[in-house]
Design a protein around this motif. Structure first.
Motif, short mmCIF file in Angstrom:
data_model
loop_
_atom_site.label_atom_id
_atom_site.label_comp_id
_atom_site.label_asym_id
_atom_site.label_seq_id
_atom_site.Cartn_x
_atom_site.Cartn_y
_atom_site.Cartn_z
N LEU A 74 57.67 14.06 44.60
CA LEU A 74 56.81 14.87 43.74
C LEU A 74 56.33 14.01 42.58
CD1 LEU A 74 58.96 18.12 43.55
CD2 LEU A 74 56.94 17.74 44.98
N GLY A 75 55.08 14.17 42.22
CA GLY A 75 54.53 13.46 41.08
C GLY A 75 53.75 14.41 40.19
N LEU A 76 53.58 14.01 38.95
CA LEU A 76 52.90 14.86 37.98
C LEU A 76 51.40 14.59 38.00
CD1 LEU A 76 53.97 16.92 35.89
CD2 LEU A 76 53.85 15.11 34.20
N VAL A 77 50.62 15.66 37.92
CA VAL A 77 49.18 15.53 37.74
C VAL A 77 48.92 15.50 36.24
CG1 VAL A 77 46.90 16.50 38.24
CG2 VAL A 77 48.78 16.80 39.87
N ARG A 78 48.99 14.30 35.67
CA ARG A 78 48.91 14.18 34.22
C ARG A 78 47.59 14.68 33.66
NH1 ARG A 78 50.58 8.12 32.86
NH2 ARG A 78 49.58 8.75 30.91
N SER A 79 46.54 14.59 34.46
CA SER A 79 45.21 14.97 33.96
C SER A 79 45.00 16.47 33.93
CB SER A 79 44.13 14.33 34.84
OG SER A 79 44.25 14.78 36.19
N ALA A 80 46.01 17.25 34.38
CA ALA A 80 45.83 18.70 34.44
C ALA A 80 45.78 19.34 33.06
CB ALA A 80 46.96 19.34 35.26
N GLY A 81 46.16 18.62 32.05
CA GLY A 81 46.10 19.19 30.70
C GLY A 81 46.72 18.26 29.68
N GLY A 82 46.39 18.47 28.45
CA GLY A 82 46.97 17.70 27.36
C GLY A 82 47.15 18.59 26.14
N ALA A 83 47.78 18.05 25.13
CA ALA A 83 48.04 18.83 23.92
C ALA A 83 47.99 17.90 22.71
CB ALA A 83 49.39 19.52 24.00
N ILE A 84 47.79 18.52 21.56
CA ILE A 84 47.85 17.82 20.28
C ILE A 84 49.03 18.37 19.50
CG2 ILE A 84 46.68 17.47 18.07
CD1 ILE A 84 44.03 17.61 19.65
N GLY A 85 49.80 17.49 18.91
CA GLY A 85 50.92 17.91 18.07
C GLY A 85 50.74 17.40 16.66
N ALA A 86 51.10 18.22 15.68
CA ALA A 86 50.95 17.85 14.27
C ALA A 86 52.21 18.23 13.50
CB ALA A 86 49.74 18.53 13.65
N LYS A 87 52.73 17.32 12.74
CA LYS A 87 53.85 17.58 11.85
C LYS A 87 53.33 17.50 10.41
CE LYS A 87 57.77 16.85 9.44
NZ LYS A 87 58.60 17.89 8.88
N VAL A 88 53.46 18.61 9.69
CA VAL A 88 52.96 18.69 8.31
C VAL A 88 54.08 18.34 7.34
CG1 VAL A 88 51.89 20.17 6.59
CG2 VAL A 88 51.32 20.47 9.01
#
Length: 408
Positions: A74-88
């Protein structure tokens, strides 16, 4: 099924753990996934079938066989989505842009003044630039805040270190950005990241304790972050350890954080002449590294106080393991001589063998933790992410294209 893999009524993160495993280990067979996560092969088959249908996982080549039918990897479809993370933080925002497997595409730091009248608008502008720079499907944005958050979905914040009270962070950012936004206490975001990518993959109940500017704790029970009645669980930095001690940022006196947080350690170092008037935490650590006895004693006493307080938390929560990390962890070898005997000595005999893990620290861990809120939310059975989790799921199904429903 072990505690580490048992689905939790508050939120089953096992599918996300599968994604994290594939992201960190690469192509893996179903049998190896089951062994690594200590779950049944039948559960892995069931969950990966759904992940394949969602376009998150794909079947690859066969694994080498030792006899019998070869296993498909099994492998990951990395292009299926992304996210942005922010630490304030009190003076900047740390940002990461990540793939579906948590791989960091890019990271940056932007100056930020939480005391400014237009602070939330400025935060929206910073995140808006990150959205503009993101390529491919964007599932959402996770924001980690050093304070109490009522829920990930609504994102109403009380953060004394930022000077924020009843700040409607989630609503303002969603209105500005038009994408799902999940807001959470920053230490809780690290606890989620540990479940997806770290020590938490092997444990169902654990503590994530941070040392640095403040002292925080994320509590995971049966695979899900325990937030408490109003989102304030885990504020161990505000456990009172003296009757009348230094004033804490929360307004009370004698809190653990007021004694062993970064400002408190620097203040003690200044009073004892270890550092000069412009002394910093780095200067204190360097003095301890040079063998300065006073500097080493400051850390030893801090470690002893942390150990006593943490022993009480262990008696209350009964975790399997403790993960220690944070900005101050680079000086851990000076904390440990006080921590180890104090921690073990204040535990009941049956609990004295509980392990603790020291993890290396980098600034982007905070922001990666925030991004993990988005990566975990599609699999939150209890709906801790509320309507924002629903919007993330819709974007995941739709490929986050232009037809995805705007966040409101």
């Amino acid at each position: 099924m072990s505690p580490a893999s048992r689905p939790s009524a508050r939120g089953d993160l096992v599918p996300s753990a599968i994604l994290g495993l594939l992201g960190t280990r690469g192509p893996t067979s179903r049998a190896d996934v089951a062994r690594a996560l200590d779950v049944s092969p039948a559960l892995v088959t069931q969950l990966t079938k759904d992940l394949i249908a969602r376009g998150l996982v794909t079947e690859l080549e066969h694994a080498p066989s030792q006899g019998g039918r070869p296993a498909r990897l099994l492998g990951l479809v990395r292009s299926a989505g992304g996210a942005i993370g922010a630490k304030v933080t009190a003076d900047h925002v740390a940002l990461v842009d990540v793939d579906l497997d948590g791989t960091v595409r890019s990271q940056s730091t932007q100056r930020f003044d939480p005391d400014a009248p237009d602070a939330l608008d400025a935060l929206g502008h910073i995140l808006g630039s990150a959205v503009d720079d993101h390529s491919g499907p964007l599932l959402g944005i996770g924001v980690g805040i050093p304070g109490s958050v009522d829920s990930q979905a609504s994102g109403i914040v009380d953060a004394p270190t930022l000077g924020w009270s009843d700040a409607h962070v989630g609503a303002v950012l969603r209105s500005t950005l038009g994408v799902p936004v999940l807001v959470e206490n920053d230490v809780n975001t690290l606890a989620v990241a540990e479940r997806l990518y770290g020590t938490g993959r092997d444990h169902g109940s654990y503590l994530v304790v941070t040392i640095g500017r403040g002292i925080g704790c994320g509590i995971v029970v049966d695979g899900a972050v325990y937030r408490g009645a109003s989102g304030g669980a885990g504020e161990i930095g505000h456990i009172p350890i003296t009757m009348d001690g230094p004033l804490c940022g929360c307004g009370a006196r004698g809190c653990l954080e007021a004694h062993i947080g970064e400002d408190a350690l620097v203040r003690a170092a200044l009073e004892q002449g270890v550092v000069g008037p412009r002394g910093t935490a780095t200067g204190l650590r360097q003095a301890a590294e040079r063998g300065d006895a006073a500097a080493q004693e400051i850390y030893r006493e801090a470690g002893a106080r942390l150990g006593r307080a943490l022993a009480g938390v262990v008696h209350t929560v009964d975790p399997e393991v403790i993960v220690l990390l944070g900005e101050g962890i680079d000086a851990w070898r000076h904390w440990e001589p006080g921590f180890e005997p104090s921690f073990r000595g204040h535990l009941m005999p049956a609990r004295r063998g509980i392990p603790f893990v020291i993890e290396p620290w980098a600034e982007d861990k905070w922001a990666l933790g925030a991004a993990s809120l988005v990566l975990a939310s599609p699999f939150d059975a209890a709906g801790a992410a509320g309507d924002q989790g629903r919007l993330v799921r819709e974007r995941l199904h739709a490929g986050a294209d232009d037809h995805a429903e705007p966040a409101r």
